[in-house]
Design an enzyme around this catalytic site. Structure first.
Site, PDB file in Angstrom:
ATOM      1  CG  HIS A 100       0.564   6.590   5.553  1.00  0.00           C
ATOM      2  ND1 HIS A 100       1.685   7.328   6.036  1.00  0.00           N
ATOM      3  CD2 HIS A 100       0.734   5.492   5.361  1.00  0.00           C
ATOM      4  CE1 HIS A 100       2.336   6.303   6.010  1.00  0.00           C
ATOM      5  NE2 HIS A 100       1.832   5.024   5.527  1.00  0.00           N
ATOM      6  CD  GLN A 153       3.421   5.762   2.417  1.00  0.00           C
ATOM      7  OE1 GLN A 153       2.393   5.261   2.009  1.00  0.00           O
ATOM      8  NE2 GLN A 153       4.278   5.127   2.987  1.00  0.00           N
ATOM      9  CB  CYS A 179       5.490   1.782   7.072  1.00  0.00           C
ATOM     10  SG  CYS A 179       4.874   3.515   6.296  1.00  0.00           S
ATOM     11  CG  LEU A 180       6.639   1.019   0.884  1.00  0.00           C
ATOM     12  CD1 LEU A 180       5.852   1.107  -0.251  1.00  0.00           C
ATOM     13  CD2 LEU A 180       7.572  -0.040   0.771  1.00  0.00           C
ATOM     14  N   GLY A 210       0.878  -1.249   0.052  1.00  0.00           N
ATOM     15  CA  GLY A 210      -0.015   0.043   0.069  1.00  0.00           C
ATOM     16  C   GLY A 210       0.875   1.363   0.101  1.00  0.00           C
ATOM     17  CG  HIS A 254      -0.218   1.250   7.345  1.00  0.00           C
ATOM     18  ND1 HIS A 254       0.701   0.949   8.235  1.00  0.00           N
ATOM     19  CD2 HIS A 254       0.398   2.031   6.592  1.00  0.00           C
ATOM     20  CE1 HIS A 254       1.837   1.357   7.608  1.00  0.00           C
ATOM     21  NE2 HIS A 254       1.673   2.026   6.819  1.00  0.00           N
ATOM     22  CD  GLU A 255      -0.740   2.427   2.781  1.00  0.00           C
ATOM     23  OE1 GLU A 255      -0.469   3.458   2.747  1.00  0.00           O
ATOM     24  OE2 GLU A 255      -0.120   1.246   3.110  1.00  0.00           O
TER      25      GLU A 255
HETATM   26 ZN    ZN Z   1       2.887   3.260   5.556  1.00  0.00          ZN
END
Ligand code: ZN
Length: 164
Positions: A139, A55, A93-94, A50, A135-136
């Site tokens: 963000h 991000q 998380c990226l 995701g 999670h997304e």
């Molecule tokens: Zn993330």
């Protein structure tokens, strides 16, 4: 016409943009479509499940998710309508590279969002998809999973060493 890949730079923890609240999308312009394409390319390139627009440094309420590698899901202005149950498991998380931590999430989530044509739809997810949706969407309000980690944030490399 063949489309070229465009990978955007992923912002990392400590970058103040990750703590800002993203703005609702009013219309999907050509520029927004390009952003969405780039978000998918960037997520797949990074082996993520995701990615949220902040991000890649864009404060718009846009999320892309693909938990299987075969189910690309685009969510514009997503809102969580319902949650139930509980799951406890590792999350990464990226924007927090090389780390992993335990987070408790609902095991079922129902979300309303808009597609690229700005048509409303609902999506339901359990397990990993429910986790990714929570999670997304967080963000978009400037929150990272590290705020919710139970115990220590772990290094992915330590984890794989232990398993060997
Ligand atoms: Zn993330």
């Amino acid at each position: 016409m063949e489309k070229s890949m465009a990978i955007r730079n992923i912002r990392e923890i400590g970058d103040p943009i990750l703590n800002k609240v993203s703005k609702e999308v009013k219309e999907v312009s050509e520029r927004t479509k390009e952003l969405i394409d780039d978000m998918f390319d960037t997520m797949y390139e990074a082996d993520g499940v995701g990615l949220a627009a902040p991000q890649v440094g864009i404060l718009k309420r846009i999320v892309v998710i693909d938990v299987t590698g075969e189910d690309p899901l685009l969510l514009i202005n997503p809102v969580i309508l319902e949650t139930s149950g509980e799951q406890r498991g590792n999350e990464g998380c990226l924007s927090v590279p090389g780390k992993i931590g335990i987070v408790t999430r609902p095991n079922y989530v129902k979300v309303r969002a808009y597609n690229e044509k700005m048509e409303a739809f609902e999506v339901e997810g359990t397990e990993l998809l429910a986790r990714a949706l929570c999670h997304e969407i967080e963000h978009l309000d400037g929150h990272l999973y590290v705020e919710k980690v139970e115990g220590e944030l772990m290094n992915l490399s330590d984890l794989s060493e232990e398993e060997e």
